[in-house]
Motif scaffolding. Structure first.
Motif, short mmCIF file in Angstrom:
data_model
loop_
_atom_site.label_atom_id
_atom_site.label_comp_id
_atom_site.label_asym_id
_atom_site.label_seq_id
_atom_site.Cartn_x
_atom_site.Cartn_y
_atom_site.Cartn_z
N UNK A 87 0.77 -1.20 -0.11
CA UNK A 87 -0.09 -0.09 0.05
C UNK A 87 0.88 1.17 -0.13
N UNK A 88 2.04 1.12 0.87
CA UNK A 88 2.86 2.51 0.74
C UNK A 88 3.57 2.63 -0.58
N UNK A 89 3.30 1.89 -1.50
CA UNK A 89 3.83 2.26 -2.99
C UNK A 89 2.82 3.01 -3.69
N UNK A 90 1.51 3.30 -3.00
CA UNK A 90 0.78 4.32 -3.71
C UNK A 90 1.40 5.64 -3.91
N UNK A 91 1.22 6.02 -4.97
CA UNK A 91 1.89 7.35 -5.37
C UNK A 91 1.67 7.62 -6.96
N UNK A 92 2.07 8.91 -7.26
CA UNK A 92 2.20 9.35 -8.62
C UNK A 92 3.72 9.06 -9.04
N UNK A 93 3.84 8.26 -9.90
CA UNK A 93 5.36 8.00 -10.58
C UNK A 93 5.68 8.79 -11.79
N UNK A 94 6.95 9.35 -11.53
CA UNK A 94 7.59 10.47 -12.67
C UNK A 94 8.77 9.88 -13.02
#
Length: 124
Positions: A87-94
């Motif tokens: 769950x802590x991988x949830x993010x916007x990835x750039x």
């Protein structure tokens, strides 16, 4: 001009996998540092993995053993394979690029060129 376009984000369950892609134009990935960063709400943009022009890699502790950065110079495309997601991988990835250095920096200020981002959501 330099353009970076990410794709491959989406929703995945805990333990699942996603592969992000970043198609580059206006520069040669073979001569550049490239990297993946991520940013979740209320947090700063942090490096996930970097890839030197000659293939050297660096990973955030949170990504070691689960994520793999790679590139296809013929396609000028950068990838991030993400396994065993949490769950802590949830993010916007750039996706980011530095056409000057051959050995990558680690901070967002080290990279002048950025994509628009792709959202990754990991749910339990």
């Amino acid at each position: 001009h330099v353009q970076l376009v990410e794709s491959g984000g989406g929703s995945v369950q805990v333990g699942g996998s996603l592969r992000l892609s970043c198609a580059g134009s206006g520069f040669r990935s073979s001569d550049s540092c490239m990297a993946w960063f991520r940013q979740s709400p209320g947090k700063g943009r942090e490096a996930v993995a970097t890839l030197d022009h000659d293939g050297g890699t660096n990973y955030a502790d949170s990504a070691k053993g689960r994520f793999a950065i790679s590139k296809d110079n013929a396609k000028n495309t950068l990838y991030l394979q993400m396994n065993s997601q949490k769950p802590e991988d949830t993010a916007m990835y750039y996706c980011a690029a530095d056409r000057v250095k051959w050995v990558c920096g680690w901070f967002k200020t080290d990279f002048p060129d950025w994509g628009q981002g792709t959202q990754v959501t990991v749910s339990s």
